[in-house]
Design an enzyme around this catalytic site. Structure first.
Site, mmCIF file in Angstrom:
data_model
loop_
_atom_site.group_PDB
_atom_site.id
_atom_site.type_symbol
_atom_site.label_atom_id
_atom_site.label_comp_id
_atom_site.label_asym_id
_atom_site.label_seq_id
_atom_site.Cartn_x
_atom_site.Cartn_y
_atom_site.Cartn_z
ATOM 1 N N CYS A 62 54.850 -1.204 66.448
ATOM 2 C CA CYS A 62 55.888 -1.870 67.228
ATOM 3 C C CYS A 62 56.630 -2.251 65.885
ATOM 4 O O CYS A 62 58.025 -2.460 65.298
ATOM 5 C CB CYS A 62 56.027 -2.827 68.428
ATOM 6 S SG CYS A 62 55.227 -2.218 69.822
ATOM 7 N N HIS B 209 62.526 -6.529 68.434
ATOM 8 C CA HIS B 209 61.660 -5.663 69.058
ATOM 9 C C HIS B 209 61.500 -5.894 70.491
ATOM 10 O O HIS B 209 61.436 -7.012 70.810
ATOM 11 C CB HIS B 209 60.086 -5.754 68.336
ATOM 12 C CG HIS B 209 58.959 -5.216 69.404
ATOM 13 N ND1 HIS B 209 59.736 -3.820 69.723
ATOM 14 C CD2 HIS B 209 58.045 -5.488 70.253
ATOM 15 C CE1 HIS B 209 58.649 -3.407 70.641
ATOM 16 N NE2 HIS B 209 57.640 -4.469 70.657
ATOM 17 N N ASN C 91 60.033 -1.121 76.375
ATOM 18 C CA ASN C 91 59.381 -1.555 75.503
ATOM 19 C C ASN C 91 59.246 -0.237 74.564
ATOM 20 O O ASN C 91 58.845 0.765 74.663
ATOM 21 C CB ASN C 91 58.293 -2.594 75.167
ATOM 22 C CG ASN C 91 57.268 -2.232 74.201
ATOM 23 O OD1 ASN C 91 57.885 -1.531 72.906
ATOM 24 N ND2 ASN C 91 56.802 -3.592 74.143
#
Ligand code: UT7
Length: 342
Positions: A128, A269, A299
């Site tokens: 991520c 993020h 996500n």
């Protein structure tokens, strides 16, 4: 010597680095919480309360959607925004952990798709945090004088590594790509003010993708766990994220000598709406300065921060002259920041 040092100091070059363009691409197919209610024992209410996600986009391989295709469309959009031709790029970095192949890299295939015939190309894996890692690397190559124009793509097709019978994970993630084009600027003030790249490999087993039986941590119940499906200790990652997220913002501000209110946008993020909210509260960041799109896109790992940035830019909300902080964290464990004078 501090490997995370900012740009100030003797020997700073007489040129800067600017983000000349941004773009994104998401798959067409929407997977809503109500769709998931039919697949696993969950509810729209639980998902919204715990994560903030209402729907996410999912690639349809039968329609030709893939990591490579999302990356290609995102960097093409970023080049259009920058009014540049792909031949002007001298490097392309793709941050992903879900590429269709590792050899060749996704970046090589994408550079072929767009005709970036003068560019080197490589993939960067930091889960991520990948896009923020890559943004820092690209910036520093330009600042060092070895490159003039670098394309940076963050993309993950999380649907390719999820078990859609595992309710703890399939509700959180989606697929997306975002891209930015970095160029040398004749304004030396433009570029990174401070940044950090962090990793703690000791926490690897809290978020990992087992490809072979030996990839499971000692003591794992292999009867219950599936190969080639993401494994996450959600509670542990949650605690790590809430603590690190705030500390990362603080150290990045401190390094640049700025206060939280001097930043125009926090491009974060999109891990979980509650994690974002905890950072917003800790620093008193007004909601218009911390963009949240997890409700619509979930996500999307390395795709999420550049997707946010591209959308903010498209809406005209980020502009040259502003100060923008990128922040991300994820598997590895990794966490990274990049504070820009646009
Ligand atoms: O991108 C970077 C890496 N990832 C993250 O940042 C994610 C960090 N973690 C999280 O966002 C959260 O941990 C999750 C959203 C994944 C899970 O939320 P949570 O509040 O930590 O839930 P939990 O895992 O503690 O589970 C609480 C309860 C459990 O039931 P019991 O044991 O209390 O009876 C779970 O079985 O909720 C249950 N549960 C669900 N219930 C309905 C877990 N998933 C679901 C679900 N629907 N989808």
């Amino acid at each position: 010597m501090n490997a995370n040092a900012g740009k100030s100091g003797a020997g700073s070059p007489s040129f800067g680095v600017r983000i000349a363009g941004a773009g994104s691409c998401v798959p067409e197919k929407r997977l809503t919480n109500h769709d998931l209610e039919k697949m696993v024992d969950t509810s729209d209410e639980w998902i919204v309360q715990r994560t903030g996600v209402r729907e996410r986009r999912i690639c349809d391989p039968e329609k030709g959607e893939s990591n490579r295709v999302l990356c290609t469309r995102a960097i093409e959009a970023a080049l259009r925004d920058a009014r540049m031709d792909a031949t002007e790029l001298d490097l392309l970095i793709v941050a992903t952990c879900t590429g269709e192949s590792t050899v060749p890299s996704v970046a090589c295939r994408v550079s072929d798709n767009i005709g970036a015939v003068n560019a080197g190309a490589f993939d960067l894996v930091a889960a991520c945090s990948g896009f923020v890692y890559a943004l820092n690397v690209a910036h520093d190559l330009i600042r060092a004088g070895s490159h003039r124009a670098v394309g940076v793509v963050g993309c993950d097709v999380m649907s390719s590594i999820l078990d859609y019978s595992d309710r703890a994970l399939c509700i959180l993630f989606g697929d997306a790509a975002g891209a930015a084009v970095l160029r040398i600027s004749d304004n030396p003030e433009q570029g990174i003010l401070s940044r950090f790249l962090h990793a703690d490999g000791a926490g690897w087993h809290d978020l990992y993708l087992p490809r072979r039986p030996v990839d499971f941590p000692d003591g794992a119940d292999q009867e219950k766990l599936k190969l080639n499906c993401l494994q996450m200790n959600g509670r542990q990652i949650y605690k790590f994220a809430v603590a690190r997220f705030g500390d990362l913002i603080q150290e990045t501000l401190d390094k640049a000598g700025l206060t939280a209110d001097q930043v125009d946008h926090y491009v974060c993020h999109q891990s979980n709406a509650r994690i974002l909210e905890s950072a917003r509260e800790r620093f008193g960041i007004p909601s218009e300065k911390l963009y949240v799109n997890i409700d619509k896109f979930g996500n999307s790992s390395a795709g999420s921060a550049p997707l946010c940035f591209a959308q903010l830019r498209e809406m005209g909300r980020v502009k040259d002259g502003q100060v923008v902080m990128f922040v991300a964290f994820g598997a590895g464990l990794t966490w990274a920041s990049s504070l820009w004078q646009l």
